[in-house]
Design an enzyme around this catalytic site. Sequence first.
Site, PDB file in Angstrom:
ATOM      1  N   SER A 229       0.803  -1.229   0.000  1.00 46.54           N
ATOM      2  CA  SER A 229       0.000   0.000   0.000  1.00 46.54           C
ATOM      3  C   SER A 229       0.831   1.272   0.000  1.00 46.54           C
ATOM      4  CB  SER A 229      -0.927  -0.010   1.221  1.00 46.54           C
ATOM      5  OG  SER A 229      -0.163  -0.233   2.382  1.00 46.54           O
TER       6      SER A 229
ATOM      7  N   THR B  68      -1.892   3.572   4.132  1.00 46.55           N
ATOM      8  CA  THR B  68      -1.031   4.750   4.050  1.00 46.55           C
ATOM      9  C   THR B  68      -0.206   4.892   5.314  1.00 46.55           C
ATOM     10  OG1 THR B  68      -2.635   5.895   2.711  1.00 46.55           O
ATOM     11  CG2 THR B  68      -1.143   7.274   4.001  1.00 46.55           C
TER      12      THR B  68
ATOM     13  N   THR C  57       1.749   7.040   0.187  1.00 43.77           N
ATOM     14  CA  THR C  57       0.836   5.927  -0.119  1.00 43.77           C
ATOM     15  C   THR C  57       0.827   5.599  -1.610  1.00 43.77           C
ATOM     16  OG1 THR C  57      -1.456   5.188   0.196  1.00 43.77           O
ATOM     17  CG2 THR C  57      -1.169   7.434  -0.555  1.00 43.77           C
TER      18      THR C  57
ATOM     19  N   ARG D 263      -6.539   9.123 -10.289  1.00 41.80           N
ATOM     20  CA  ARG D 263      -7.199   9.455  -9.014  1.00 41.80           C
ATOM     21  C   ARG D 263      -6.141   9.823  -7.960  1.00 41.80           C
ATOM     22  NH1 ARG D 263      -6.764   7.502  -3.499  1.00 41.80           N
ATOM     23  NH2 ARG D 263      -8.752   7.815  -2.464  1.00 41.80           N
TER      24      ARG D 263
ATOM     25  N   THR E  43      -5.599   8.268   7.479  1.00 40.52           N
ATOM     26  CA  THR E  43      -5.543   7.084   6.631  1.00 40.52           C
ATOM     27  C   THR E  43      -6.979   6.631   6.362  1.00 40.52           C
ATOM     28  OG1 THR E  43      -4.676   4.826   6.442  1.00 40.52           O
ATOM     29  CG2 THR E  43      -5.329   5.556   8.637  1.00 40.52           C
ATOM     30  N   GLY E  44      -7.157   5.879   5.295  1.00 34.47           N
ATOM     31  CA  GLY E  44      -8.501   5.401   4.962  1.00 34.47           C
ATOM     32  C   GLY E  44      -8.967   5.955   3.636  1.00 34.47           C
TER      33      GLY E  44
HETATM   34  C1  SD4 Z   1      -6.060   7.251  -0.169  1.00 36.86           C
HETATM   35  N1  SD4 Z   1      -5.885   7.549   2.204  1.00 36.86           N
HETATM   36  O1  SD4 Z   1      -5.450   7.238  -1.223  1.00 36.86           O
HETATM   37  C2  SD4 Z   1      -5.338   6.841   1.090  1.00 36.86           C
HETATM   38  C3  SD4 Z   1      -5.366   5.356   1.190  1.00 36.86           C
HETATM   39  C4  SD4 Z   1      -5.356   4.783   2.551  1.00 36.86           C
HETATM   40  O2  SD4 Z   1      -6.081   3.205   3.990  1.00 36.86           O
HETATM   41  O3  SD4 Z   1      -4.948   5.354   3.513  1.00 36.86           O
HETATM   42  N2  SD4 Z   1      -5.909   3.645   2.739  1.00 36.86           N
HETATM   43  O4  SD4 Z   1      -7.248   7.571  -0.103  1.00 36.86           O
END
Ligand code: SD4
Length: 321
Positions: free
Chosen positions: A79, A181, A199, A209, A232-233
Amino acid sequence: MKTSRRKFIQASATIASLASAQKLFSQSQKVTKPIVVSTWNFGVGANAEAWKILSKNGRALDAVEAGVQVPEGDPKETSVGLGGLPDRDGRVTLDACIMDENANCGAVACLEHIVHPISVARKVMEKTPHVLLVGDGALQFALANGFKKENLLTEESEKAWKEWLKKAQYKPIANIENHDTIGMIALDSSQNVSGACTTSGMAYKIHGRVGDSPIIGAGLFVDNEIGAATSTGVGEEVIRICGSHLVVELMRQGNSPQEACELTVKRIVKNQQEKSKEIQVGFLAINKNGELGAYALQKGFTYAVYSNDVPNKIFDAKSFY
Ligand code: SD4
């Protein structure tokens, strides 16, 4: 009449928020600087690297850059950086940003072929009048600054992508990888705060994107008077509320880092009642007193802490659901 009443209310609000901000800084808590915190379990390896710098009275900025380079360079972390899962076209595109104690910041988005986007982001910050470079422009800038062009798609990630292609449905599942991330924030022994966030973004996203991670104020925000936050997320939900900036501003108003993270997550719930049940978003914050906060929508968000009192341990964040 109305105007003067409004003015009175505004003035009282300002006095109240100043009073609570002062309360924050006059608390006689033990300052546990230096301290470094980062998202997810892989934060442990990253913190260890950052600690090498912080424990020698180094600068938080250098520590966070060196720290997040660890998962960036690890092909097994799917990731971040090398080995990151690709977009739906099979291209590994990376997002990163960095911010220092003087509000200097730099970022790259949708950058391909470079293992350490965080260091390109730092170069954007230090060598250009800009904040954010994207796509091919970011790549050309990196190459002109001595970064090497590499293939970031590992055999494993390519295999996973080909498997995904069979159904080709974009449906992020909360915490499925349990290491996403990396957002890292640090307070150094000179009492300065800095942060880094890097990330490969959401796996199998549309090419081009960009998530929250390289957006200053969304994936990361640092204010050396107050503290810092990272996220994160699902980045779209963080961008919608300028998440990390919101956390820092809530701390400025006198909330603890924990309260600030909770209020920010609750803002997502308020805006996205149904969607918020299905997705993961987590925030991590520190203030200048070395106090921490972490909160997520769903269970399963972990973070790693390294200070003189806490020798690099993983903690479970509390969650709304
Ligand atoms: C995103 N926040 O590209 C990042 C991905 C991530 O847990 O953190 N995933 O949206």
